[in-house]
Scaffold this motif. Structure first.
Motif, PDB file in Angstrom:
ATOM      1  N   LEU A   1      -5.851   9.393  -7.386  1.00  0.00           N
ATOM      2  CA  LEU A   1      -6.921   9.401  -8.647  1.00  0.00           C
ATOM      3  C   LEU A   1      -6.419   9.189  -9.949  1.00  0.00           C
ATOM      4  O   LEU A   1      -6.623   8.599 -10.879  1.00  0.00           O
ATOM      5  CB  LEU A   1      -7.834  10.749  -8.501  1.00  0.00           C
ATOM      6  N   SER A   2      -5.193   9.810 -10.102  1.00  0.00           N
ATOM      7  CA  SER A   2      -4.436   9.831 -11.306  1.00  0.00           C
ATOM      8  C   SER A   2      -3.906   8.165 -11.681  1.00  0.00           C
ATOM      9  O   SER A   2      -3.578   8.197 -12.903  1.00  0.00           O
ATOM     10  CB  SER A   2      -3.214  10.754 -11.335  1.00  0.00           C
TER      11      SER A   2
ATOM     12  N   VAL B   1       0.703  -1.046  -0.198  1.00  0.00           N
ATOM     13  CA  VAL B   1       0.215   0.053  -0.063  1.00  0.00           C
ATOM     14  C   VAL B   1       1.125   1.249  -0.077  1.00  0.00           C
ATOM     15  O   VAL B   1       2.060   1.276   0.418  1.00  0.00           O
ATOM     16  CB  VAL B   1      -0.970   0.037   1.278  1.00  0.00           C
ATOM     17  N   GLN B   2       0.062   2.371  -0.211  1.00  0.00           N
ATOM     18  CA  GLN B   2       1.154   3.744  -0.314  1.00  0.00           C
ATOM     19  C   GLN B   2      -0.084   4.845   0.273  1.00  0.00           C
ATOM     20  O   GLN B   2      -1.173   4.797  -0.182  1.00  0.00           O
ATOM     21  CB  GLN B   2       1.221   4.206  -1.809  1.00  0.00           C
ATOM     22  N   LEU B   3       0.712   5.732   0.773  1.00  0.00           N
ATOM     23  CA  LEU B   3      -0.071   6.872   1.449  1.00  0.00           C
ATOM     24  C   LEU B   3       0.231   8.028   0.292  1.00  0.00           C
ATOM     25  O   LEU B   3       1.391   8.160  -0.202  1.00  0.00           O
ATOM     26  CB  LEU B   3       0.670   7.164   2.638  1.00  0.00           C
ATOM     27  N   MET B   4      -0.570   8.453  -0.078  1.00  0.00           N
ATOM     28  CA  MET B   4      -0.498   9.659  -1.159  1.00  0.00           C
ATOM     29  C   MET B   4      -1.699  10.596  -1.238  1.00  0.00           C
ATOM     30  O   MET B   4      -2.815  10.226  -0.441  1.00  0.00           O
ATOM     31  CB  MET B   4      -0.323   9.154  -2.503  1.00  0.00           C
ATOM     32  N   THR B   5      -1.678  11.589  -1.876  1.00  0.00           N
ATOM     33  CA  THR B   5      -2.733  12.676  -1.921  1.00  0.00           C
ATOM     34  C   THR B   5      -3.989  11.879  -2.470  1.00  0.00           C
ATOM     35  O   THR B   5      -3.639  11.301  -3.516  1.00  0.00           O
ATOM     36  CB  THR B   5      -2.479  14.012  -2.427  1.00  0.00           C
ATOM     37  N   GLU B   6      -5.124  12.346  -2.483  1.00  0.00           N
ATOM     38  CA  GLU B   6      -6.223  11.858  -3.270  1.00  0.00           C
ATOM     39  C   GLU B   6      -6.009  12.115  -4.679  1.00  0.00           C
ATOM     40  O   GLU B   6      -6.250  11.342  -5.475  1.00  0.00           O
ATOM     41  CB  GLU B   6      -7.749  12.193  -2.767  1.00  0.00           C
ATOM     42  N   GLU B   7      -5.497  13.445  -5.134  1.00  0.00           N
ATOM     43  CA  GLU B   7      -5.188  13.665  -6.459  1.00  0.00           C
ATOM     44  C   GLU B   7      -4.170  12.699  -6.921  1.00  0.00           C
ATOM     45  O   GLU B   7      -4.367  12.319  -8.337  1.00  0.00           O
ATOM     46  CB  GLU B   7      -4.631  14.942  -6.310  1.00  0.00           C
ATOM     47  N   ASP B   8      -3.126  12.278  -6.459  1.00  0.00           N
ATOM     48  CA  ASP B   8      -2.133  11.441  -6.787  1.00  0.00           C
ATOM     49  C   ASP B   8      -2.999   9.945  -7.067  1.00  0.00           C
ATOM     50  O   ASP B   8      -2.606   9.245  -8.032  1.00  0.00           O
ATOM     51  CB  ASP B   8      -0.854  11.111  -5.934  1.00  0.00           C
TER      52      ASP B   8
END
Length: 122
Positions: free
Chosen positions: A26-27, A17-24
């Motif tokens: 969604l991309s 799993v990865q933590l990232m912004t929602e924008e990232d």
């Protein structure tokens, strides 16, 4: 739901799993479009797992073999909030408890998450 800057947990079945912004996050969804509907399942208090489509369906559950992301939402479910350490723990326990490996027709392993059939659109 506008969550673009909030940190979410992004998971591809069978991969870390990865933590990232929602924008990232969604991309990373193939064919994502701003008007695309995500389905979501509440897995904890204001903690939602989002997915675009499932792979298999039975009378009681569905199996997802595509990416998912998990986000904490505010009380009126209009914006995301930052994930806490407890949210991360709850999400990891949920993903672990719902992880499945299925043998495909070609003999290869297919990883996914099974979910109860109840779902709602986001």
């Amino acid at each position: 739901m506008a969550c673009i800057d909030a940190t979410v947990l992004f998971a591809v079945p069978g991969k870390p799993v990865q933590l990232m912004t929602e924008e990232d996050a969604l991309s990373k969804f193939p064919g994502f479009d701003d008007e695309q509907t995500f389905y979501c399942v509440e897995i904890g208090d204001r903690l939602f797992l989002h997915y675009m489509e499932h792979t298999w369906e039975s009378e009681e559950d569905i199996t997802i073999t595509a990416p998912v992301y998990i986000a904490r939402v505010n009380d009126d479910e209009t914006e995301c909030e930052e994930l806490t350490a407890m949210d991360f723990l709850a999400a990891m326990i949920f993903l672990n408890d719902h992880f499945v490996t299925i043998t495909g027709e070609d003999g290869k392993a297919i990883c996914g998450y099974w979910l109860p059939k109840e779902k709602k659109e986001d």
